[in-house]
Design an enzyme around this catalytic site. Structure first.
Site, PDB file in Angstrom:
ATOM      1  N   GLN A  11      36.164  31.082  31.748  1.00 56.39           N
ATOM      2  CA  GLN A  11      35.192  31.187  30.653  1.00 56.39           C
ATOM      3  C   GLN A  11      35.509  32.388  29.780  1.00 56.39           C
ATOM      4  O   GLN A  11      35.943  33.421  30.269  1.00 56.39           O
ATOM      5  CB  GLN A  11      33.795  31.341  31.248  1.00 56.39           C
ATOM      6  CG  GLN A  11      32.710  31.016  30.262  1.00 56.39           C
ATOM      7  CD  GLN A  11      31.362  30.852  30.930  1.00 56.39           C
ATOM      8  OE1 GLN A  11      31.282  30.453  32.076  1.00 56.39           O
ATOM      9  NE2 GLN A  11      30.295  31.146  30.224  1.00 56.39           N
ATOM     10  N   SER A  91      38.111  31.915  38.113  1.00 56.75           N
ATOM     11  CA  SER A  91      36.693  31.544  38.163  1.00 56.75           C
ATOM     12  C   SER A  91      36.508  30.057  37.847  1.00 56.75           C
ATOM     13  O   SER A  91      36.931  29.207  38.623  1.00 56.75           O
ATOM     14  CB  SER A  91      35.893  32.446  37.227  1.00 56.75           C
ATOM     15  OG  SER A  91      34.515  32.203  37.373  1.00 56.75           O
ATOM     16  N   LEU A  92      35.948  29.738  36.690  1.00 54.53           N
ATOM     17  CA  LEU A  92      35.811  28.344  36.268  1.00 54.53           C
ATOM     18  C   LEU A  92      37.151  27.604  36.372  1.00 54.53           C
ATOM     19  O   LEU A  92      37.208  26.429  36.735  1.00 54.53           O
ATOM     20  CB  LEU A  92      35.308  28.308  34.819  1.00 54.53           C
ATOM     21  CG  LEU A  92      35.508  26.994  34.075  1.00 54.53           C
ATOM     22  CD1 LEU A  92      34.573  25.937  34.621  1.00 54.53           C
ATOM     23  CD2 LEU A  92      35.330  27.177  32.586  1.00 54.53           C
ATOM     24  N   ARG A 116      27.072  23.901  37.155  1.00 50.28           N
ATOM     25  CA  ARG A 116      27.418  25.275  37.550  1.00 50.28           C
ATOM     26  C   ARG A 116      27.069  26.244  36.420  1.00 50.28           C
ATOM     27  O   ARG A 116      26.456  27.292  36.635  1.00 50.28           O
ATOM     28  CB  ARG A 116      28.912  25.350  37.873  1.00 50.28           C
ATOM     29  CG  ARG A 116      29.435  26.731  38.276  1.00 50.28           C
ATOM     30  CD  ARG A 116      30.946  26.617  38.538  1.00 50.28           C
ATOM     31  NE  ARG A 116      31.569  27.857  39.014  1.00 50.28           N
ATOM     32  CZ  ARG A 116      32.162  28.760  38.227  1.00 50.28           C
ATOM     33  NH1 ARG A 116      32.195  28.580  36.911  1.00 50.28           N
ATOM     34  NH2 ARG A 116      32.706  29.844  38.747  1.00 50.28           N
ATOM     35  N   HIS A 200      29.644  36.663  38.934  1.00 46.57           N
ATOM     36  CA  HIS A 200      30.390  37.200  40.082  1.00 46.57           C
ATOM     37  C   HIS A 200      29.773  38.477  40.656  1.00 46.57           C
ATOM     38  O   HIS A 200      30.464  39.422  41.010  1.00 46.57           O
ATOM     39  CB  HIS A 200      31.872  37.411  39.724  1.00 46.57           C
ATOM     40  CG  HIS A 200      32.525  36.125  39.340  1.00 46.57           C
ATOM     41  ND1 HIS A 200      32.744  35.112  40.253  1.00 46.57           N
ATOM     42  CD2 HIS A 200      32.934  35.656  38.139  1.00 46.57           C
ATOM     43  CE1 HIS A 200      33.283  34.073  39.618  1.00 46.57           C
ATOM     44  NE2 HIS A 200      33.404  34.375  38.340  1.00 46.57           N
ATOM     45  N   GLN A 249      32.122  31.602  45.410  1.00 44.18           N
ATOM     46  CA  GLN A 249      32.859  32.050  44.226  1.00 44.18           C
ATOM     47  C   GLN A 249      31.932  32.481  43.082  1.00 44.18           C
ATOM     48  O   GLN A 249      32.273  33.369  42.306  1.00 44.18           O
ATOM     49  CB  GLN A 249      33.779  30.893  43.801  1.00 44.18           C
ATOM     50  CG  GLN A 249      34.840  31.278  42.796  1.00 44.18           C
ATOM     51  CD  GLN A 249      34.879  30.279  41.652  1.00 44.18           C
ATOM     52  OE1 GLN A 249      33.840  29.852  41.157  1.00 44.18           O
ATOM     53  NE2 GLN A 249      36.068  29.928  41.244  1.00 44.18           N
TER      54      GLN A 249
END
Length: 314
Positions: A11, A91-92, A116, A200, A249
């Protein structure tokens, strides 16, 4: 020739027009956008190509938009006959890596990341949490700063991107305190990021719990490629609970530098970043320089960068 890794953007890399050139040129890429539209029941193709930007930057739109664009561009790379030995995503981006390695079906993944995004957005009231990038300090120093700033509130290491670039996340006062301390310690920059939530960090645990409910509904297959998890910075083994890793995550640190180091140590010398932007290519170059290893790092996001890849690898 050594091994090839595919890296997938996270992202923040989104922009209006992403994926359009490649979708116009490659029917297989265009098909991915069509499949996403059908799956989401929403014209995400139009959102990626035409915007408006204020809709594209909403987390619940950004996440499926980047995933779709990345998987669309991947089709063009695959058509060249280029495949990876190992894959990871920031991440994503880990969801794109899981689609590439056949762990997740594309249609299920695109719906999953839309949820999400929504859960991550809703986990913390607006204005309560933030993130900041600390530039130019070693990891040990930043971890020390985080410890000191914790007296002010929640602050944690969110993304360990590359040497000298770490993103922290948490409650606004604690993140601001950490930025002050970082400047005192000689950071080149300590800047708050334009994000709407403290991604996060442990503050996002509720989002992870909601996501787990959705993860239980999707089919998870054994990886057909080696995939590295953000949470462990290690290969996902057949026995690993992938659902649990994806739940964690959301609220755990992204160990990106460690993931790239592992790949380099295991003989990967060609890194191809697939999707919008080229942040991961920059991180890879910095990490390899620190390790004194020569690697090729390329990104593919449009016809020009695709052409460069073709020249270099085929």
């Amino acid at each position: 020739m050594g091994k090839i890794a595919f890296l997938f953007s996270g992202q923040g890399s989104q922009y209006v027009g992403m994926g359009q050139e490649i979708a116009n040129e490659y029917e297989s890429a265009n098909q991915i956008f069509e499949r996403a539209n059908e799956s989401l029941n929403f014209d995400i193709k139009k959102l990626c190509f035409e915007g408006p930007e204020e809709e594209l930057v909403k987390t619940e739109n950004t996440q499926p938009a980047i995933l779709t664009t990345s998987i669309a561009i991947l089709q063009a790379v695959k058509e060249m006959g280029i495949n990876a030995d190992v894959t990871a995503g920031l991440s994503l981006g880990e969801y794109s890596a899981l689609v590439y390695s056949d762990v997740l079906k594309f249609e299920e993944a695109v719906n999953l990341v839309k949820k999400r995004g929504k859960y991550m957005q809703e986990a913390v009231p607006l204005g309560k949490g933030t993130m900041a990038a600390i530039i130019g300090l070693d990891r040990e120093v930043v971890d020390g700063i985080i410890d000191s700033a914790k007296e002010t509130g929640v602050v944690e290491g969110a993304n360990y991107n590359c040497p000298g670039q770490i993103v922290i996340s948490g409650e606004v006062p604690a993140v601001e305190k950490a930025c002050e301390l970082a400047k005192e310690k000689g950071a080149k920059r300590a800047i708050k990021l334009p994000v709407s939530a403290p991604f996060h960090s442990s503050m996002l645990k509720p989002a992870g719990d909601k996501l787990m409910e959705e993860l239980k509904k999707v089919s998870i297959n054994k990886p057909t490629k080696k995939v590295i998890s953000n949470v462990t910075a290690n290969y996902i083994s057949g026995d690993d609970d992938i659902r649990s890793l994806l739940m964690q995550q959301v609220s755990k640190s992204v160990l990106w530098e460690d993931s790239i180091r592992l790949m380099i140590e295991d003989g990967v010398d060609t890194f191809i970043e697939i999707g919008p932007g080229k942040a991961l290519t920059g991180f890879t170059k910095k990490i390899s320089r620190k390790l004194k290893k020569k690697v090729t790092a390329l990104n593919v996001e449009n016809l020009k960068t695709l052409g460069k890849l073709k020249q270099k690898l085929t």
